[in-house]
Design a protein around this motif. Structure first.
Motif, PDB file in Angstrom:
ATOM      1  N   LEU A  87      57.248   4.313  54.651  1.00  0.00           N
ATOM      2  CA  LEU A  87      57.710   4.048  56.015  1.00  0.00           C
ATOM      3  C   LEU A  87      58.893   4.942  56.383  1.00  0.00           C
ATOM      4  CD1 LEU A  87      57.401   0.168  56.343  1.00  0.00           C
ATOM      5  CD2 LEU A  87      55.867   1.942  57.196  1.00  0.00           C
ATOM      6  N   PHE A  88      59.698   5.312  55.408  1.00  0.00           N
ATOM      7  CA  PHE A  88      60.780   6.261  55.682  1.00  0.00           C
ATOM      8  C   PHE A  88      60.208   7.636  56.042  1.00  0.00           C
ATOM      9  CE2 PHE A  88      63.359   3.227  53.125  1.00  0.00           C
ATOM     10  CZ  PHE A  88      64.384   3.040  54.036  1.00  0.00           C
ATOM     11  N   SER A  89      59.102   7.989  55.411  1.00  0.00           N
ATOM     12  CA  SER A  89      58.444   9.249  55.744  1.00  0.00           C
ATOM     13  C   SER A  89      57.925   9.225  57.184  1.00  0.00           C
ATOM     14  CB  SER A  89      57.293   9.512  54.765  1.00  0.00           C
ATOM     15  OG  SER A  89      56.695  10.763  55.023  1.00  0.00           O
TER      16      SER A  89
ATOM     17  N   TYR B 272      55.609  11.305  49.721  1.00  0.00           N
ATOM     18  CA  TYR B 272      54.891  12.454  50.272  1.00  0.00           C
ATOM     19  C   TYR B 272      55.817  13.581  50.744  1.00  0.00           C
ATOM     20  CZ  TYR B 272      50.903   9.279  50.227  1.00  0.00           C
ATOM     21  OH  TYR B 272      49.932   8.392  49.846  1.00  0.00           O
ATOM     22  N   GLY B 273      57.113  13.412  50.612  1.00  0.00           N
ATOM     23  CA  GLY B 273      58.036  14.502  50.918  1.00  0.00           C
ATOM     24  C   GLY B 273      57.874  15.057  52.326  1.00  0.00           C
ATOM     25  N   TRP B 274      57.724  16.392  52.403  1.00  0.00           N
ATOM     26  CA  TRP B 274      57.644  17.067  53.698  1.00  0.00           C
ATOM     27  C   TRP B 274      56.332  16.803  54.431  1.00  0.00           C
ATOM     28  CZ3 TRP B 274      53.393  20.140  54.050  1.00  0.00           C
ATOM     29  CH2 TRP B 274      52.804  20.580  52.857  1.00  0.00           C
ATOM     30  N   LEU B 275      55.341  16.301  53.720  1.00  0.00           N
ATOM     31  CA  LEU B 275      54.005  16.179  54.303  1.00  0.00           C
ATOM     32  C   LEU B 275      53.975  15.245  55.508  1.00  0.00           C
ATOM     33  CD1 LEU B 275      50.979  16.873  54.124  1.00  0.00           C
ATOM     34  CD2 LEU B 275      50.720  14.897  52.609  1.00  0.00           C
ATOM     35  N   GLY B 276      54.692  14.127  55.445  1.00  0.00           N
ATOM     36  CA  GLY B 276      54.658  13.172  56.547  1.00  0.00           C
ATOM     37  C   GLY B 276      55.103  13.775  57.873  1.00  0.00           C
TER      38      GLY B 276
ATOM     39  N   LEU C 124      59.110   7.346  59.549  1.00  0.00           N
ATOM     40  CA  LEU C 124      60.290   7.326  60.401  1.00  0.00           C
ATOM     41  C   LEU C 124      60.813   8.740  60.646  1.00  0.00           C
ATOM     42  CD1 LEU C 124      62.377   5.528  61.863  1.00  0.00           C
ATOM     43  CD2 LEU C 124      63.660   5.449  59.730  1.00  0.00           C
ATOM     44  N   LEU C 125      60.823   9.555  59.591  1.00  0.00           N
ATOM     45  CA  LEU C 125      61.238  10.952  59.760  1.00  0.00           C
ATOM     46  C   LEU C 125      60.226  11.718  60.608  1.00  0.00           C
ATOM     47  CD1 LEU C 125      62.588  11.722  56.182  1.00  0.00           C
ATOM     48  CD2 LEU C 125      63.910  11.641  58.300  1.00  0.00           C
ATOM     49  N   GLY C 126      58.950  11.368  60.490  1.00  0.00           N
ATOM     50  CA  GLY C 126      57.949  11.982  61.352  1.00  0.00           C
ATOM     51  C   GLY C 126      58.204  11.654  62.814  1.00  0.00           C
ATOM     52  N   LEU C 127      58.563  10.407  63.082  1.00  0.00           N
ATOM     53  CA  LEU C 127      58.893   9.997  64.449  1.00  0.00           C
ATOM     54  C   LEU C 127      60.116  10.749  64.962  1.00  0.00           C
ATOM     55  CD1 LEU C 127      58.097   8.026  66.707  1.00  0.00           C
ATOM     56  CD2 LEU C 127      59.594   6.328  65.639  1.00  0.00           C
ATOM     57  N   LEU C 128      61.109  10.934  64.107  1.00  0.00           N
ATOM     58  CA  LEU C 128      62.305  11.702  64.469  1.00  0.00           C
ATOM     59  C   LEU C 128      61.938  13.146  64.792  1.00  0.00           C
ATOM     60  CD1 LEU C 128      65.384  12.058  64.700  1.00  0.00           C
ATOM     61  CD2 LEU C 128      65.441  12.448  62.226  1.00  0.00           C
ATOM     62  N   ALA C 129      61.036  13.728  63.993  1.00  0.00           N
ATOM     63  CA  ALA C 129      60.614  15.103  64.241  1.00  0.00           C
ATOM     64  C   ALA C 129      59.937  15.239  65.603  1.00  0.00           C
ATOM     65  CB  ALA C 129      59.662  15.558  63.131  1.00  0.00           C
ATOM     66  N   LEU C 130      59.134  14.254  65.977  1.00  0.00           N
ATOM     67  CA  LEU C 130      58.466  14.286  67.280  1.00  0.00           C
ATOM     68  C   LEU C 130      59.482  14.188  68.416  1.00  0.00           C
ATOM     69  CD1 LEU C 130      55.375  11.948  66.668  1.00  0.00           C
ATOM     70  CD2 LEU C 130      55.512  14.423  66.460  1.00  0.00           C
TER      71      LEU C 130
ATOM     72  N   LEU D 222      62.704  24.721  66.343  1.00  0.00           N
ATOM     73  CA  LEU D 222      62.161  25.070  65.030  1.00  0.00           C
ATOM     74  C   LEU D 222      63.139  24.702  63.918  1.00  0.00           C
ATOM     75  CD1 LEU D 222      59.794  26.385  63.537  1.00  0.00           C
ATOM     76  CD2 LEU D 222      60.963  28.589  63.790  1.00  0.00           C
ATOM     77  N   PHE D 223      64.423  24.951  64.170  1.00  0.00           N
ATOM     78  CA  PHE D 223      65.458  24.621  63.181  1.00  0.00           C
ATOM     79  C   PHE D 223      65.496  23.110  62.944  1.00  0.00           C
ATOM     80  CE2 PHE D 223      69.811  23.320  62.160  1.00  0.00           C
ATOM     81  CZ  PHE D 223      70.051  24.097  61.036  1.00  0.00           C
ATOM     82  N   ALA D 224      65.413  22.314  64.018  1.00  0.00           N
ATOM     83  CA  ALA D 224      65.458  20.860  63.890  1.00  0.00           C
ATOM     84  C   ALA D 224      64.258  20.340  63.106  1.00  0.00           C
ATOM     85  CB  ALA D 224      65.508  20.218  65.275  1.00  0.00           C
ATOM     86  N   GLN D 225      63.096  20.912  63.370  1.00  0.00           N
ATOM     87  CA  GLN D 225      61.895  20.491  62.649  1.00  0.00           C
ATOM     88  C   GLN D 225      62.010  20.824  61.158  1.00  0.00           C
ATOM     89  OE1 GLN D 225      58.749  22.483  64.740  1.00  0.00           O
ATOM     90  NE2 GLN D 225      58.888  21.158  66.528  1.00  0.00           N
ATOM     91  N   ALA D 226      62.504  22.015  60.872  1.00  0.00           N
ATOM     92  CA  ALA D 226      62.682  22.403  59.470  1.00  0.00           C
ATOM     93  C   ALA D 226      63.699  21.501  58.784  1.00  0.00           C
ATOM     94  CB  ALA D 226      63.129  23.860  59.388  1.00  0.00           C
ATOM     95  N   ALA D 227      64.741  21.112  59.523  1.00  0.00           N
ATOM     96  CA  ALA D 227      65.768  20.228  58.956  1.00  0.00           C
ATOM     97  C   ALA D 227      65.187  18.867  58.604  1.00  0.00           C
ATOM     98  CB  ALA D 227      66.921  20.070  59.947  1.00  0.00           C
ATOM     99  N   VAL D 228      64.284  18.362  59.436  1.00  0.00           N
ATOM    100  CA  VAL D 228      63.654  17.069  59.151  1.00  0.00           C
ATOM    101  C   VAL D 228      62.784  17.166  57.900  1.00  0.00           C
ATOM    102  CG1 VAL D 228      62.042  15.326  59.979  1.00  0.00           C
ATOM    103  CG2 VAL D 228      63.714  16.299  61.544  1.00  0.00           C
ATOM    104  N   LEU D 229      62.016  18.247  57.776  1.00  0.00           N
ATOM    105  CA  LEU D 229      61.171  18.431  56.598  1.00  0.00           C
ATOM    106  C   LEU D 229      62.009  18.523  55.326  1.00  0.00           C
ATOM    107  CD1 LEU D 229      58.962  18.954  58.761  1.00  0.00           C
ATOM    108  CD2 LEU D 229      58.099  20.772  57.300  1.00  0.00           C
ATOM    109  N   LEU D 230      63.119  19.255  55.405  1.00  0.00           N
ATOM    110  CA  LEU D 230      64.000  19.373  54.245  1.00  0.00           C
ATOM    111  C   LEU D 230      64.673  18.039  53.931  1.00  0.00           C
ATOM    112  CD1 LEU D 230      65.639  22.849  54.980  1.00  0.00           C
ATOM    113  CD2 LEU D 230      64.015  22.302  53.148  1.00  0.00           C
ATOM    114  N   SER D 231      65.001  17.279  54.968  1.00  0.00           N
ATOM    115  CA  SER D 231      65.608  15.960  54.756  1.00  0.00           C
ATOM    116  C   SER D 231      64.646  15.022  54.044  1.00  0.00           C
ATOM    117  CB  SER D 231      66.025  15.345  56.100  1.00  0.00           C
ATOM    118  OG  SER D 231      67.011  16.129  56.727  1.00  0.00           O
ATOM    119  N   ALA D 232      63.363  15.117  54.393  1.00  0.00           N
ATOM    120  CA  ALA D 232      62.352  14.294  53.738  1.00  0.00           C
ATOM    121  C   ALA D 232      62.278  14.614  52.250  1.00  0.00           C
ATOM    122  CB  ALA D 232      60.993  14.507  54.397  1.00  0.00           C
TER     123      ALA D 232
END
Length: 233
Positions: A90-92, A131-135, A94-100, A114-124
């Motif tokens: 669910l945290f994954s 599932y790390g960055w996949l979500g 949640l980060l997906g929702l933040l990325a959107l 692009l920077f914000a999206q990359a930051a979310v993936l790295l945060s995951a």
């Protein structure tokens, strides 16, 4: 196929995955079925994001469920009430929702977006969510390509293949990486999605939300009580 049926299918697959993990660890079929759940949940999150009228309430619900689920998740996976080796899925989401949300708020500024999206993936990855960055990546792919179900399916398959390859390169056991490939069966199901929500009722919605922490608690109790083989003794 409505979003209700997709959600029900994802729930069944997720439950099968955790039943196999908790009660039948030597039966790989449960885990194979379970691989279908996460891509479906990412797709459903994107659908929910597109229909929500209150993003903050959506975030609060998801965050509350993620927090409530963490202790039973740690008990089921690691056998103790707190472990930071991995956080629940669910945290994954949640980060997906933040990325959107970030993608939409910064859509007129490609660089920062692009920077914000990359930051979310790295945060995951840094937070060690399931599932790390996949979500977040799946959520972004589904959202960006929402005009074409075929392109969504192709993108999801490509991301799942890259994820499996990353597991192999990181030293994960080959058998687990092969099981992860069963997630590729999920994206083609999206071609059957008709865009309809299906049955809607507050009780159904509440049950779908509560199912994650409740089924984790139920499996922890079953395993502790040794009611299911191979935990009789």
């Amino acid at each position: 196929m409505s979003s209700f049926l997709l959600r029900l299918l994802a729930l069944v697959c997720m439950a099968a995955d955790h039943v196999g993990l908790a009660l039948f660890p030597s039966a790989g079929a449960f885990r194979c079925v379970g691989r279908l759940a996460f891509p479906l949940y990412c797709f459903l999150l994107v659908q929910g994001y597109g229909h929500t009228r209150d993003l903050r309430a959506y975030v609060r619900r998801l965050l509350l469920l993620a927090l409530l689920s963490e202790v039973p998740f740690d008990l089921l996976i690691f056998g103790r009430t707190a472990c930071f080796a991995e956080q629940n899925a669910l945290f994954s989401l949640l980060l997906g929702l933040l990325a959107l949300a970030l993608s939409d708020s910064l859509r007129s500024r490609p660089g920062p977006c692009l920077f914000a999206q990359a930051a979310v993936l790295l945060s995951a990855m840094a937070a060690r969510v399931s599932y790390g960055w996949l979500g977040p990546a799946l959520c972004l792919g589904f959202y960006r390509l929402r005009g074409s179900r075929l392109r969504q399916t192709a993108c999801a398959c490509a991301l799942l293949l890259v994820y499996t390859l990353s597991l192999l390169l990181s030293g994960v056991e080959r058998g687990w990486a092969l099981i992860s490939l069963f997630a590729l069966l999920a994206p083609p199901l999206l071609l059957l999605y008709n865009g309809r929500r299906g049955p809607r009722a507050p009780l159904l919605t509440a049950l779908f939300y509560a199912a994650y922490p409740l089924h984790l608690l139920a499996l922890c109790a079953l395993r502790a009580l040794r009611l299911v083989p191979p935990y009789f003794f």
